[in-house]
Design a protein around this motif. Structure first.
Motif, PDB file in Angstrom:
ATOM      1  N   ARG A   1       1.153  -1.187   0.234  1.00  0.00           N
ATOM      2  CA  ARG A   1      -0.302  -0.007   0.176  1.00  0.00           C
ATOM      3  C   ARG A   1       0.580   1.610   0.134  1.00  0.00           C
ATOM      4  N   ASN A   2       0.467   1.954  -1.295  1.00  0.00           N
ATOM      5  CA  ASN A   2       1.031   3.317  -1.225  1.00  0.00           C
ATOM      6  C   ASN A   2       0.675   4.145  -0.121  1.00  0.00           C
ATOM      7  N   ILE A   3       0.933   4.624   1.228  1.00  0.00           N
ATOM      8  CA  ILE A   3       0.199   5.767   2.145  1.00  0.00           C
ATOM      9  C   ILE A   3       0.153   7.144   1.914  1.00  0.00           C
ATOM     10  N   GLY A   4       1.338   7.519   0.343  1.00  0.00           N
ATOM     11  CA  GLY A   4       1.068   8.516  -0.221  1.00  0.00           C
ATOM     12  C   GLY A   4      -0.256   8.564  -0.974  1.00  0.00           C
ATOM     13  N   ARG A   5      -0.736   7.803  -1.504  1.00  0.00           N
ATOM     14  CA  ARG A   5      -1.780   7.647  -2.216  1.00  0.00           C
ATOM     15  C   ARG A   5      -2.829   7.290  -1.700  1.00  0.00           C
ATOM     16  N   GLU A   6      -2.446   6.421  -0.903  1.00  0.00           N
ATOM     17  CA  GLU A   6      -3.633   5.997   0.042  1.00  0.00           C
ATOM     18  C   GLU A   6      -3.921   5.890   1.277  1.00  0.00           C
ATOM     19  N   PRO A   7      -4.159   7.358   2.176  1.00  0.00           N
ATOM     20  CA  PRO A   7      -3.655   7.346   3.392  1.00  0.00           C
ATOM     21  C   PRO A   7      -4.569   6.361   4.137  1.00  0.00           C
ATOM     22  N   LEU A   8      -3.604   6.942   5.573  1.00  0.00           N
ATOM     23  CA  LEU A   8      -4.353   5.672   6.942  1.00  0.00           C
ATOM     24  C   LEU A   8      -4.964   6.390   7.247  1.00  0.00           C
TER      25      LEU A   8
ATOM     26  N   GLU B   1      -4.789  13.822  19.459  1.00  0.00           N
ATOM     27  CA  GLU B   1      -4.680  14.440  19.284  1.00  0.00           C
ATOM     28  C   GLU B   1      -3.383  14.533  18.377  1.00  0.00           C
ATOM     29  N   LEU B   2      -2.230  13.262  18.845  1.00  0.00           N
ATOM     30  CA  LEU B   2      -0.972  13.084  17.806  1.00  0.00           C
ATOM     31  C   LEU B   2      -1.654  11.835  16.841  1.00  0.00           C
ATOM     32  N   ILE B   3      -2.154  11.691  17.124  1.00  0.00           N
ATOM     33  CA  ILE B   3      -3.314  10.504  16.224  1.00  0.00           C
ATOM     34  C   ILE B   3      -3.760  11.258  14.538  1.00  0.00           C
ATOM     35  N   ASP B   4      -4.866  12.728  15.246  1.00  0.00           N
ATOM     36  CA  ASP B   4      -5.590  13.354  14.197  1.00  0.00           C
ATOM     37  C   ASP B   4      -4.217  13.814  13.528  1.00  0.00           C
ATOM     38  N   LEU B   5      -2.702  14.594  13.967  1.00  0.00           N
ATOM     39  CA  LEU B   5      -1.937  14.811  13.420  1.00  0.00           C
ATOM     40  C   LEU B   5      -0.934  14.115  12.698  1.00  0.00           C
ATOM     41  N   LEU B   6      -1.367  12.947  13.132  1.00  0.00           N
ATOM     42  CA  LEU B   6      -0.739  11.861  11.469  1.00  0.00           C
ATOM     43  C   LEU B   6      -1.404  11.757  10.178  1.00  0.00           C
ATOM     44  N   VAL B   7      -3.029  11.418  11.105  1.00  0.00           N
ATOM     45  CA  VAL B   7      -4.020  11.052   9.411  1.00  0.00           C
ATOM     46  C   VAL B   7      -3.742  12.944   9.474  1.00  0.00           C
ATOM     47  N   GLU B   8      -3.473  13.850   9.509  1.00  0.00           N
ATOM     48  CA  GLU B   8      -3.528  15.212   8.574  1.00  0.00           C
ATOM     49  C   GLU B   8      -1.995  15.093   7.600  1.00  0.00           C
ATOM     50  N   HIS B   9      -1.171  14.835   8.234  1.00  0.00           N
ATOM     51  CA  HIS B   9      -0.125  14.887   8.050  1.00  0.00           C
ATOM     52  C   HIS B   9       0.974  13.430   8.246  1.00  0.00           C
ATOM     53  N   GLN B  10       0.508  12.536   6.280  1.00  0.00           N
ATOM     54  CA  GLN B  10       1.532  11.282   6.312  1.00  0.00           C
ATOM     55  C   GLN B  10       2.341  10.778   6.370  1.00  0.00           C
ATOM     56  N   GLU B  11       2.872  12.864   5.814  1.00  0.00           N
ATOM     57  CA  GLU B  11       4.625  12.911   5.548  1.00  0.00           C
ATOM     58  C   GLU B  11       5.301  12.134   7.106  1.00  0.00           C
TER      59      GLU B  11
END
Length: 131
Positions: A30-37, A78-88
């Motif tokens: 899974r390319n998580i850049g194209r298909e985010p977590l 909040e950390l999970i929300d941050l990671l969802v928003e900024h997958q990089e």
């Protein structure tokens, strides 16, 4: 089934994929850049870590410099929300199954994903060569 989360631009992702192919290990890529977590998937990954979020967060990401001072003050949600928003911010590759996970590519650590029989046969060969 083994899962492999990658970024095509990551040399470590390409190495991990090639290693798995070379060893005949089936995996779902899974390319998580194209298909985010999503949040649930990030929680699943965090549950498999030994060191919590430190293991998942890429300090090389450009956004890391903007958020690093606040990371310790974030709640888990909040950390999970941050990671969802900024997958990089998520390191790649991530190789995992239901029981174990490896983040990044390490030829020594990735061997954990070899079937038990293969690891036992490799050990027998190594010990036979030592004798």
């Amino acid at each position: 089934m083994l899962n492999l989360y990658v970024s095509p631009s990551s040399s470590s992702s390409r190495k991990a994929k090639q290693w798995l192919r070379d060893h005949g290990i089936a995996f779902k890529e899974r390319n998580i850049g194209r298909e985010p977590l999503n949040a649930e998937e990030i929680k699943q990954l965090m549950a498999l870590t030994e060191d919590g979020s430190d293991e998942l967060i890429s300090t090389r990401a450009k956004i890391y410099t903007r958020v690093k001072d606040n990371l310790d003050n974030l709640t888990l949600s909040e950390l999970i929300d941050l990671l969802v928003e900024h997958q990089e911010l998520i390191k790649r590759p991530i190789i995992f199954n239901d029981y174990q996970m490896q983040i990044g590519f390490s030829e020594e650590e990735i061997r954990l994903f070899l079937p038990r029989e293969v690891r036992q046969e490799n050990l027998r060969r190594l010990t036979a060569n030592i004798s």
